[in-house]
Design a protein around this motif. Structure first.
Motif, PDB file in Angstrom:
ATOM      1  N   ASP A   1      30.357 -16.997  51.837  1.00 55.33           N
ATOM      2  CA  ASP A   1      29.062 -16.731  52.464  1.00 55.33           C
ATOM      3  C   ASP A   1      29.021 -17.524  53.762  1.00 55.33           C
ATOM      4  O   ASP A   1      29.062 -18.766  53.746  1.00 55.33           O
ATOM      5  N   VAL A   2      28.932 -16.828  54.883  1.00 61.69           N
ATOM      6  CA  VAL A   2      29.024 -17.495  56.186  1.00 61.69           C
ATOM      7  C   VAL A   2      27.841 -18.414  56.466  1.00 61.69           C
ATOM      8  O   VAL A   2      27.906 -19.234  57.384  1.00 61.69           O
ATOM      9  N   ALA A   3      26.779 -18.291  55.679  1.00 60.09           N
ATOM     10  CA  ALA A   3      25.589 -19.113  55.918  1.00 60.09           C
ATOM     11  C   ALA A   3      25.566 -20.381  55.079  1.00 60.09           C
ATOM     12  O   ALA A   3      24.547 -21.065  55.029  1.00 60.09           O
ATOM     13  N   THR A   4      26.688 -20.707  54.429  1.00 59.50           N
ATOM     14  CA  THR A   4      26.729 -21.893  53.576  1.00 59.50           C
ATOM     15  C   THR A   4      27.711 -22.923  54.123  1.00 59.50           C
ATOM     16  O   THR A   4      28.646 -22.582  54.859  1.00 59.50           O
ATOM     17  N   PRO A   5      27.556 -24.188  53.747  1.00 61.13           N
ATOM     18  CA  PRO A   5      28.501 -25.230  54.193  1.00 61.13           C
ATOM     19  C   PRO A   5      29.919 -25.004  53.667  1.00 61.13           C
ATOM     20  O   PRO A   5      30.870 -25.569  54.217  1.00 61.13           O
ATOM     21  N   GLU A   6      30.061 -24.196  52.616  1.00 62.51           N
ATOM     22  CA  GLU A   6      31.392 -23.949  52.053  1.00 62.51           C
ATOM     23  C   GLU A   6      32.216 -22.991  52.889  1.00 62.51           C
ATOM     24  O   GLU A   6      33.439 -22.876  52.695  1.00 62.51           O
ATOM     25  N   PHE A   7      31.581 -22.286  53.822  1.00 59.41           N
ATOM     26  CA  PHE A   7      32.308 -21.286  54.602  1.00 59.41           C
ATOM     27  C   PHE A   7      33.442 -21.872  55.444  1.00 59.41           C
ATOM     28  O   PHE A   7      34.581 -21.378  55.372  1.00 59.41           O
ATOM     29  N   PRO A   8      33.217 -22.912  56.268  1.00 61.01           N
ATOM     30  CA  PRO A   8      34.319 -23.428  57.100  1.00 61.01           C
ATOM     31  C   PRO A   8      35.540 -23.867  56.293  1.00 61.01           C
ATOM     32  O   PRO A   8      36.670 -23.483  56.641  1.00 61.01           O
ATOM     33  N   PRO A   9      35.378 -24.669  55.213  1.00 63.56           N
ATOM     34  CA  PRO A   9      36.586 -25.033  54.462  1.00 63.56           C
ATOM     35  C   PRO A   9      37.264 -23.836  53.795  1.00 63.56           C
ATOM     36  O   PRO A   9      38.498 -23.810  53.691  1.00 63.56           O
ATOM     37  N   SER A  10      36.492 -22.854  53.358  1.00 59.36           N
ATOM     38  CA  SER A  10      37.102 -21.652  52.775  1.00 59.36           C
ATOM     39  C   SER A  10      37.919 -20.907  53.817  1.00 59.36           C
ATOM     40  O   SER A  10      39.030 -20.432  53.539  1.00 59.36           O
ATOM     41  N   LEU A  11      37.373 -20.799  55.017  1.00 60.84           N
ATOM     42  CA  LEU A  11      38.097 -20.143  56.101  1.00 60.84           C
ATOM     43  C   LEU A  11      39.354 -20.930  56.465  1.00 60.84           C
ATOM     44  O   LEU A  11      40.426 -20.343  56.684  1.00 60.84           O
ATOM     45  N   ALA A  12      39.258 -22.247  56.514  1.00 63.06           N
ATOM     46  CA  ALA A  12      40.416 -23.076  56.850  1.00 63.06           C
ATOM     47  C   ALA A  12      41.529 -22.895  55.823  1.00 63.06           C
ATOM     48  O   ALA A  12      42.715 -22.774  56.184  1.00 63.06           O
ATOM     49  N   ARG A  13      41.166 -22.864  54.551  1.00 61.93           N
ATOM     50  CA  ARG A  13      42.184 -22.667  53.505  1.00 61.93           C
ATOM     51  C   ARG A  13      42.832 -21.295  53.625  1.00 61.93           C
ATOM     52  O   ARG A  13      44.058 -21.155  53.444  1.00 61.93           O
ATOM     53  N   ALA A  14      42.023 -20.278  53.936  1.00 67.85           N
ATOM     54  CA  ALA A  14      42.576 -18.931  54.077  1.00 67.85           C
ATOM     55  C   ALA A  14      43.526 -18.849  55.268  1.00 67.85           C
ATOM     56  O   ALA A  14      44.573 -18.183  55.206  1.00 67.85           O
ATOM     57  N   LEU A  15      43.189 -19.528  56.353  1.00 67.44           N
ATOM     58  CA  LEU A  15      44.067 -19.548  57.526  1.00 67.44           C
ATOM     59  C   LEU A  15      45.381 -20.254  57.212  1.00 67.44           C
ATOM     60  O   LEU A  15      46.461 -19.805  57.616  1.00 67.44           O
ATOM     61  N   ASP A  16      45.299 -21.355  56.481  1.00 67.10           N
ATOM     62  CA  ASP A  16      46.509 -22.081  56.104  1.00 67.10           C
ATOM     63  C   ASP A  16      47.389 -21.209  55.210  1.00 67.10           C
ATOM     64  O   ASP A  16      48.618 -21.195  55.353  1.00 67.10           O
ATOM     65  N   ALA A  17      46.760 -20.476  54.288  1.00 64.68           N
ATOM     66  CA  ALA A  17      47.523 -19.617  53.380  1.00 64.68           C
ATOM     67  C   ALA A  17      48.193 -18.474  54.132  1.00 64.68           C
ATOM     68  O   ALA A  17      49.304 -18.053  53.787  1.00 64.68           O
ATOM     69  N   ALA A  18      47.533 -17.993  55.181  1.00 66.34           N
ATOM     70  CA  ALA A  18      48.098 -16.884  55.969  1.00 66.34           C
ATOM     71  C   ALA A  18      49.234 -17.344  56.863  1.00 66.34           C
ATOM     72  O   ALA A  18      50.066 -16.544  57.283  1.00 66.34           O
ATOM     73  N   GLY A  19      49.238 -18.624  57.190  1.00 64.73           N
ATOM     74  CA  GLY A  19      50.291 -19.149  58.040  1.00 64.73           C
ATOM     75  C   GLY A  19      50.091 -18.896  59.519  1.00 64.73           C
ATOM     76  O   GLY A  19      50.987 -19.129  60.329  1.00 64.73           O
ATOM     77  N   GLY A  20      48.913 -18.429  59.883  1.00 63.84           N
ATOM     78  CA  GLY A  20      48.619 -18.167  61.297  1.00 63.84           C
ATOM     79  C   GLY A  20      47.629 -17.040  61.438  1.00 63.84           C
ATOM     80  O   GLY A  20      47.337 -16.315  60.479  1.00 63.84           O
ATOM     81  N   VAL A  21      47.082 -16.888  62.629  1.00 66.45           N
ATOM     82  CA  VAL A  21      46.117 -15.825  62.889  1.00 66.45           C
ATOM     83  C   VAL A  21      46.292 -15.329  64.323  1.00 66.45           C
ATOM     84  O   VAL A  21      46.306 -16.113  65.266  1.00 66.45           O
TER      85      VAL A  21
ATOM     86  N   PHE B   1      42.095 -11.504  60.738  1.00 65.21           N
ATOM     87  CA  PHE B   1      41.011 -11.886  59.834  1.00 65.21           C
ATOM     88  C   PHE B   1      39.781 -11.077  60.208  1.00 65.21           C
ATOM     89  O   PHE B   1      39.420 -10.990  61.390  1.00 65.21           O
ATOM     90  N   VAL B   2      39.144 -10.475  59.219  1.00 62.67           N
ATOM     91  CA  VAL B   2      37.890  -9.757  59.445  1.00 62.67           C
ATOM     92  C   VAL B   2      36.825 -10.419  58.583  1.00 62.67           C
ATOM     93  O   VAL B   2      36.887 -10.370  57.349  1.00 62.67           O
ATOM     94  N   ILE B   3      35.874 -11.060  59.222  1.00 63.35           N
ATOM     95  CA  ILE B   3      34.815 -11.780  58.518  1.00 63.35           C
ATOM     96  C   ILE B   3      33.586 -10.880  58.461  1.00 63.35           C
ATOM     97  O   ILE B   3      33.018 -10.514  59.485  1.00 63.35           O
ATOM     98  N   GLY B   4      33.201 -10.525  57.242  1.00 64.29           N
ATOM     99  CA  GLY B   4      32.113  -9.578  57.039  1.00 64.29           C
ATOM    100  C   GLY B   4      32.660  -8.174  56.902  1.00 64.29           C
ATOM    101  O   GLY B   4      32.461  -7.348  57.786  1.00 64.29           O
ATOM    102  N   ASN B   5      33.365  -7.898  55.796  1.00 62.38           N
ATOM    103  CA  ASN B   5      34.028  -6.596  55.685  1.00 62.38           C
ATOM    104  C   ASN B   5      33.759  -5.891  54.367  1.00 62.38           C
ATOM    105  O   ASN B   5      34.560  -5.096  53.907  1.00 62.38           O
TER     106      ASN B   5
END
Length: 231
Positions: free
Chosen positions: A49-69, A5-9
Motif C-alpha cells: 500500500d503506497v500510503a503506508t510506511p511499509e511501502f518504501p522498505p517493500s519496494l527496496a526489497r523488491a528492487l534488490d530481488a530484481a537485481g536492478g531496474v 516496475f509498475v506501481i499500481g497495477n
C-alpha cells in the motif's frame, strides 16, 4: 533483459501496461494492494500500500530481488470526489497520488543513479492546471506531482536518469468519475502513449493534445472563480 516496475497495477492503465511490457519481452515486478490478474514466468507481484510506511522498505526489497531496474512507472492513483463530511478521503488522495510517488522516487532513483541510468514515469493528469471544488485533493495532488517530476527530471537528466510526467485527460477506467468526460480515451490508447514515452523518454507528455489546450485555457478561469467564491 530489461526489468520494469509498475506501481499500481491491479487494474486500469497499470494492469494494461504490465501486460504490454510482458508482451514486448520485459521482466516486470508489479506492486499494488491486491494481486493483479497476471500470470507469467517473467512477472512477480508484491503486495504493498503506497500510503503506508511499509511501502518504501517493500519496494527496496523488491528492487534488490530484481537485481536492478530499467523502468519504474508510478500508476497508483485515487480520485475521490469531495465530501465535506469526509475530508480524510481528500488526504488519502494526496497520500496516494503525491506522497506515494515521492516515496517511490526516494527508493528507486538512487539505484538508477548508482547504475548510471534509468527511467521513472509518473502518471499525472491534465487536471494539474485546474482548481476544482469537485475534487480539490485530486487536482492538488496532480499539480504537485507534475511540478515535482518536471523539476526532478531537469536535475537528473545530466546524470543519465530520465524522469517523465505523463498528463492524461479522461481515460476509460474507474477513476473517470466526472459526469461529463470529453475526449475520453481507451486504456489501450493510454498504454500506447506510455510505450512511446518509454521509447522517447520525453520529459512531459500531455494527451490528448486538444484537451491539454482546453485545460490550459480553463486554468485561469477556474482560479478566478475560486477567488470570487472565497469572498
Amino acid at each position: 533483459m530489461r526489468h520494469g516496475f509498475v506501481i499500481g497495477n491491479t487494474d486500469g492503465i497499470g494492469l494494461a501496461l504490465t501486460r504490454r511490457l510482458l508482451a514486448e519481452g520485459w521482466a516486470v515486478t508489479g506492486m499494488s494492494r491486491r494481486p493483479a490478474a497476471v500470470e507469467h514466468d517473467r512477472y512477480v507481484h508484491v503486495a504493498a500500500d503506497v500510503a503506508t510506511p511499509e511501502f518504501p522498505p517493500s519496494l527496496a526489497r523488491a528492487l534488490d530481488a530484481a537485481g536492478g531496474v530499467d523502468l519504474c512507472v508510478y500508476a497508483a492513483g485515487v480520485g475521490d470526489l469531495l465530501d465535506p463530511d469526509d475530508l480524510a478521503a481528500q488526504t488519502r488522495v494526496l497520500e496516494v497520488n503525491l506522497i506515494g510517488a515521492a516515496r517511490a522516487v526516494e527508493v528507486v532513483v538512487p539505484r538508477m543513479l548508482a547504475a548510471g541510468g534509468g527511467h521513472f514515469i509518473g502518471l499525472s493528469s491534465l487536471a494539474d492546471t485546474l482548481i476544482t471544488p469537485v475534487a480539490p485533493g485530486y487536482a492538488a495532488s496532480k499539480a504537485g506531482l507534475s511540478s515535482y517530476l518536471i523539476a526532478l527530471g531537469a536535475a537528473l537528466r545530466p546524470r543519465g536518469v530520465h524522469v517523465s510526467t505523463v498528463r492524461f485527460g479522461f481515460v476509460d477506467t474507474k477513476m473517470a468519475k466526472a459526469p461529463v468526460r470529453p475526449m475520453m480515451i481507451t486504456v489501450d490508447r493510454a498504454v500506447d502513449v506510455l510505450m512511446r514515452c518509454v521509447r522517447t523518454r520525453a520529459a512531459v507528455v500531455s494527451y490528448p493534445r486538444r484537451m491539454a489546450v482546453l485545460t490550459a485555457a480553463l486554468g485561469p478561469v477556474a482560479r478566478a472563480r475560486a477567488r470570487l467564491g472565497s469572498r
